[in-house]
Every structure is written in structure tokens, then in C-alpha cells.
Design an enzyme around this catalytic site. Structure first.
Site, PDB file in Angstrom:
ATOM      1  N   GLU A 109     -13.310   2.505  -4.847  1.00 45.39           N
ATOM      2  CA  GLU A 109     -14.102   1.622  -4.278  1.00 45.39           C
ATOM      3  C   GLU A 109     -15.668   2.178  -4.531  1.00 45.39           C
ATOM      4  O   GLU A 109     -16.775   1.973  -3.686  1.00 45.39           O
ATOM      5  CB  GLU A 109     -13.958   1.547  -2.665  1.00 45.39           C
ATOM      6  CG  GLU A 109     -12.833   0.946  -2.420  1.00 45.39           C
ATOM      7  CD  GLU A 109     -12.372   0.697  -1.207  1.00 45.39           C
ATOM      8  OE1 GLU A 109     -13.043   1.022  -0.113  1.00 45.39           O
ATOM      9  OE2 GLU A 109     -11.299  -0.575  -0.964  1.00 45.39           O
ATOM     10  N   GLU A 152      -3.687  -0.598  -2.936  1.00 42.26           N
ATOM     11  CA  GLU A 152      -3.218  -0.504  -1.636  1.00 42.26           C
ATOM     12  C   GLU A 152      -2.945  -1.741  -0.902  1.00 42.26           C
ATOM     13  O   GLU A 152      -3.735  -2.734  -1.124  1.00 42.26           O
ATOM     14  CB  GLU A 152      -4.676  -0.096  -0.737  1.00 42.26           C
ATOM     15  CG  GLU A 152      -5.247   1.254  -0.830  1.00 42.26           C
ATOM     16  CD  GLU A 152      -6.355   1.618   0.156  1.00 42.26           C
ATOM     17  OE1 GLU A 152      -6.698   0.611   0.979  1.00 42.26           O
ATOM     18  OE2 GLU A 152      -6.613   2.837   0.156  1.00 42.26           O
TER      19      GLU A 152
END
Ligand SMILES: *[C@@H]1O[C@H](CO)[C@@H](O)[C@H](O)[C@H]1NC(C)=O
Ligand SMILES: *[C@@H]1O[C@H](CO)[C@@H](O)[C@H](O)[C@H]1NC(C)=O
Ligand SMILES: *[C@@H]1O[C@H](CO)[C@@H](O)[C@H](O)[C@H]1NC(C)=O
Ligand SMILES: *[C@@H]1O[C@H](CO)[C@@H](O)[C@H](O)[C@H]1NC(C)=O
Ligand SMILES: *[C@@H]1O[C@H](CO)[C@@H](O)[C@H](O)[C@H]1NC(C)=O
Ligand SMILES: *[C@@H]1O[C@H](CO)[C@@H](O)[C@H](O)[C@H]1NC(C)=O
Ligand SMILES: *[C@@H]1O[C@H](CO)[C@@H](O)[C@H](O)[C@H]1NC(C)=O
Ligand SMILES: *[C@@H]1O[C@H](CO)[C@@H](O)[C@H](O)[C@H]1NC(C)=O
Length: 402
Positions: free
Chosen positions: A207, A320
Site C-alpha cells: 500500500e 488480501e
């Protein structure tokens, strides 16, 4: 300025204030929406996803500035009873648990006690984790390389003799070169010691673009600010590539990056072997009944479609996806349409795992076990995404047989 917890939350509130999004309305209206506007809507909502993984970055930065007053509980639950061994001195003689079935393509894993500089992880715990994980999947993904976690995991695989490969991770911070270099050196040392037989790839960045945009007040990953962040991260990716090439391993290890689903910078994706995308129906307020289909649709339409349009054809994975089972506070127990419960995790398992396998989707189920440090530091559902509780007891779920 490193991303801090406050920025993570204000970002989430900004996303919450966008009331345009509602899962069932979204599903009804999606065919009417143009691809572009849909992307923007999802992009806004998916910003919330930041919390799950930013927790780790925050763990790094907050930990650094308040290393002595950490709120992290090192409440290590004894793992000695979670798995029995026929020979107490030989971790490869562990007893199988009939409730565990090797149905998952991959599982996301962070060893307990791997937040720098607190650390505190233990080889015996990692061995227990690998004994349990190896009964569920053939591959796991790490997020970072701090606190010797790369070596611990490779050592545990060696001692348990299980068929397991690892996607190693380096979690760089845009504003501080030290964490990247520290993790690179630890990773290279571990590769020198353990070789590459159990390494599937290396992820540099978690991220990173999302954090970079948030820290600079931007939202578009392909804006000028986004491109600047992408070039910064590419410096580190190239550096890792060079460091791995210099080892003359006689094998090419794919190197890529992981980001929130809506935050892939095109120039970055054009220069990596793979992209891993965090996609959480929970944070997009999608109901449990629609969650699995929504995750697949988001992945195909946003991530796979972009990758397919690029000349280098990077392979895309879901980094994820999962469903939380509890919340620290009642207020965050619901995402709107659905609650964080074990029956809902069961539904997600029943509707996602085998279907994604059959569809040929590479994914890492989020996640192995509940992370107590996240519950302490962030509250809400953050610490409750595990298949196992933090004490390594399986939750009240049935692993699907595919
Ligand atoms: C380990 O063995 C003990 C003694 O037989 C048993 O009570 C316990 O349930 C076993 N634990 C696991 C996780 O299988
Ligand atoms: C080991 O895992 C790989 C996937 O990483 C799989 O393709 C292979 O079939 C597994 N081998 C055995 C013996 O289970
Ligand atoms: C890292 O872990 C490996 C495997 O357990 C161990 O051999 C090594 O000494 C550890 N290194 C450090 C710096 O703790
Ligand atoms: C890693 O990236 C950071 C910027 O994010 C940069 O300051 C640093 O020099 C890079 N380090 C290497 C070795 O590539
Ligand atoms: C699998 O593919 C089918 C057909 O495209 C789709 O309806 C379903 O949502 C997919 N499920 C998952 C979990 O990928
Ligand atoms: C998601 O649900 C929460 C809790 O009901 C609500 O506060 C929030 O506004 C919703 N967010 C979106 C983007 O719809
Ligand atoms: C929990 O809910 C409160 C208020 O509804 C919100 O301010 C806070 O950010 C939430 N925490 C998490 C971790 O979602
Ligand atoms: C593990 O934690 C769960 C949830 O807190 C609890 O219900 C269970 O009794 C614990 N198991 C053991 C063996 O301590």
C-alpha cells in the site's frame, strides 16, 4: 512525514462521508454506470482498505517514535499446546488436525512479534504456525522483513519439512530510506542462508502508493503525485532486483508490489513482474451474501483488466481478502449490511475459497490468525481477521473441502 494513525482514520472518515456507495444499490446500478465512474466510486470506498495493512506501517513508524511506551501487547499465547509432536525435538513429526484441509491457494501471515523495533518473535511459535499453515495451504505471503521474520519462516519450513513456499515482503516507508534497506539486507542474508527452493517471489511495497497519496493529499494513483511515488518505489524495486541478481541464484525470482485494489499506478505496474491487490468487501460495506462475487468482480474488472492492457502483462493476485469475526467495540461490529461474526466468515469461506480456486484466481486469504497488536492499536475489526484466534485455536469454522 510518515503516515500516522490519524491520517489513516481521517482518510477513512472521508470515505465514509461518501454516501453514494451502498452495496446493494451498487450491484443494482452497476450495469448502468460507466466503467470510469464505477472505478471512481470504488476507488473512494476502497481507500478504507488502507487500515488493514496500514496498521503494519503504522506499527513501524509509531513504534519508532515511542519505542518504550508501546501499546502493543506481547501477550504471547503459548503455542506449545496448539500442535503435538511425536518427537518433541523434531518439528517434522507434528500431528495433523483433521479439521484442517489444504484448500487455500495462499494465506497472509505475519509472525507474532514482528513489528520493529519491538520484535520479540520466536522460532518455536513460527514453527507452530508453519505446522498449522502447511495443513491449509502450500504458500504464504509475508508483509515485511523486519525482526528476522524471513529467516525464521524459512528455518521453520526447513525444520518442519513441509511443502511450503513463501512470497517474501519488504515494507518500505516513502519518507525514510532506512526501513527499506534494513529489510533488504535481512532478506538477502536469509536467501544466502536458505536458498530459493521455498521462495515464490518478493513483494516490495505494501500500500505504498495509497500511503504516499494520502500523505500528499492526493487520491489518483496516476496523477503527477502518484507517478512521483511510483518512481520512488521503483528505485527500491530496481535495487532489490539488482541485489537478487548479484546473488547468481540460477533462478529468476519474480519481483512485484502490493497495493489497495484501486491504487495501482500504471507506470509502476509496467515495471514489475506481478501486482498483488487488497480487496475487502467488508470495507466496501458489501453484504456477506454478495461479498465473494463482489471481490471477484472487482479484481477482474479493475486489476486484471488493467494488467492485461499492459505490454509486460504483470501477473495479478489478490493480496488480501477475508471477513472479520469480531470488533473491539460494538459500534464497529457492523459494516452496514453485515456483522463481523464467525458465521459470516464461514459464509465467505464457503462462497469464496473453492470458487476462486476453480476460477484460477491466485489469492492470499486474510489472514492466518488474529493480531492482538492491531486490536490494541486500532480497535474496530482490525485485530479479528484470523482463521485462528491469536492463541492459535481454530475459530468455530469448517474449512471447505474443494
Ligand atoms: C495433544 O495431546 C494431548 C494429550 O494426548 C491432547 O490432550 C491434546 O488435545 C492434543 N492437542 C492437540 C492440539 O491435538
Ligand atoms: C507442493 O506445493 C506446490 C505449490 O506450491 C504444488 O504445486 C505441489 O503439488 C505440492 N506438492 C505436494 C507433494 O503436495
Ligand atoms: C534469525 O533466525 C535464524 C533462524 O532461526 C537464526 O539462525 C538467526 O540467528 C537469527 N538472526 C538473528 C539476528 O536473530
Ligand atoms: C528506497 O526508496 C526511498 C524513497 O522511497 C529512497 O529514499 C531510497 O534511496 C531508496 N533506496 C534504495 C537503496 O533504493
Ligand atoms: C468464479 O467465476 C464465476 C463465473 O465467472 C463467478 O460468477 C464467481 O463470482 C467467481 N467466484 C469467485 C470467488 O471467483
Ligand atoms: C458503511 O457502513 C458504516 C456503518 O453503518 C457507515 O457509517 C458508513 O457510512 C458506510 N460507508 C459507506 C461508504 O457506505
Ligand atoms: C469505530 O467507530 C468509531 C465511531 O463509529 C470510529 O470513529 C472509529 O474510527 C472506528 N474504528 C475503527 C477501527 O473502525
Ligand atoms: C483461545 O481463545 C479463544 C478466544 O478468545 C477462546 O475461546 C479459547 O478458549 C482459547 N483457547 C485456549 C486453548 O486457550
Amino acid at each position: 512525514m510518515p503516515l500516522n494513525q490519524q491520517q489513516g482514520y481521517s482518510n477513512m472518515e472521508a470515505s465514509y462521508s461518501n454516501q453514494a456507495f451502498n452495496s446493494s444499490a451498487w450491484l443494482e446500478k452497476e450495469q448502468k454506470r460507466s466503467r470510469r465512474s464505477k472505478w471512481i466510486v470504488i476507488g473512494t470506498v476502497l481507500a478504507i482498505v488502507v487500515l488493514v495493512a496500514v496498521g503494519i506501517a503504522v506499527g513501524v513508524t509509531v513504534g519508532k517514535s515511542h519505542s518504550s511506551s508501546s501499546t502493543k501487547s506481547s501477550s504471547s499465547s503459548s503455542s506449545s499446546s496448539a500442535v503435538n509432536q511425536t518427537d518433541p525435538n523434531d518439528p517434522s513429526t507434528f500431528e495433523k488436525d483433521s479439521r484442517l484441509i489444504k484448500s487455500f491457494w495462499g494465506i497472509a501471515y505475519t509472525p507474532e512479534g514482528s513489528q520493529y523495533p519491538d520484535c520479540g518473535n520466536k522460532l518455536e511459535d513460527v514453527i507452530t504456525d508453519i505446522q498449522l499453515l502447511s495443513q491449509l495451504t502450500d504458500q504464504i505471503r509475508l508483509y515485511g522483513a523486519d525482526c528476522n521474520q524471513t529467516a525464521l519462516v524459512l528455518e521453520a519450513i526447513k525444520q518442519t519439512k513441509v511443502n511450503m513456499t513463501v512470497w517474501l515482503g519488504n515494507y518500505p516507508i516513502p519518507t525514510d530510506p532506512a526501513p527499506y534497506e534494513r529489510q533488504r539486507d535481512a532478506m538477502i542474508d536469509a536467501i544466502k542462508t536458505y536458498g530459493t527452493d521455498h521462495i515464490s517471489g518478493i513483494t516490495v511495497g505494501n500500500e505504498y502508493i495509497l500511503n504516499w497519496l494520502n500523505a500528499n493529499g492526493a487520491t489518483d494513483p496516476n496523477s503527477a503525485i502518484g507517478n512521483t511515488g511510483a518512481q520512488m518505489l521503483l528505485t527500491n524495486i530496481t535495487d532489490t532486483r539488482n541485489a537478487v541478481t548479484a546473488l547468481n541464484l540460477g533462478k529468476t525470482i519474480p519481483i512485484g508490489t502490493a497495493d489497495a485494489g484501486s491504487y495501482f499506478n500504471t507506470e509502476l505496474l509496467q515495471n514489475v513482474d506481478f501486482g498483488m491487490s487488497n480487496i475487502h468487501a467488508w470495507f466496501a460495506n458489501v453484504s456477506i451474501d454478495q461479498a465473494a462475487g463482489w471481490v471477484n468482480e472487482f479484481f477482474q474488472e479493475t486489476n486484471v483488466a488493467l494488467a492485461t492492457s499492459l505490454t509486460n502483462q504483470p501477473k495479478m493476485y489478490i493480496a488480501e481478502t477475508g471477513w472479520p469475526t469480531a470488533s473491539k467495540d460494538v459500534g464497529n461490529e457492523s459494516n452496514g449490511p453485515s456483522t463481523a461474526t464467525e458465521p459470516n466468515l464461514q459464509t465467505f469461506l464457503d462462497t469464496f475459497v473453492c470458487q476462486a480456486n476453480n476460477n484460477g484466481t491466485g489469492y492470499f486469504f486474510f489472514e492466518y490468525f488474529d493480531e492482538t497488536w492491531k486490536d490494541a492499536q486500532f480497535g474496530g475489526v482490525e485485530g479479528h481477521w484470523g482463521l485462528f484466534y491469536s492463541n492459535r485455536t481454530l475459530k468455530d469454522i469448517t474449512i471447505p473441502t474443494c
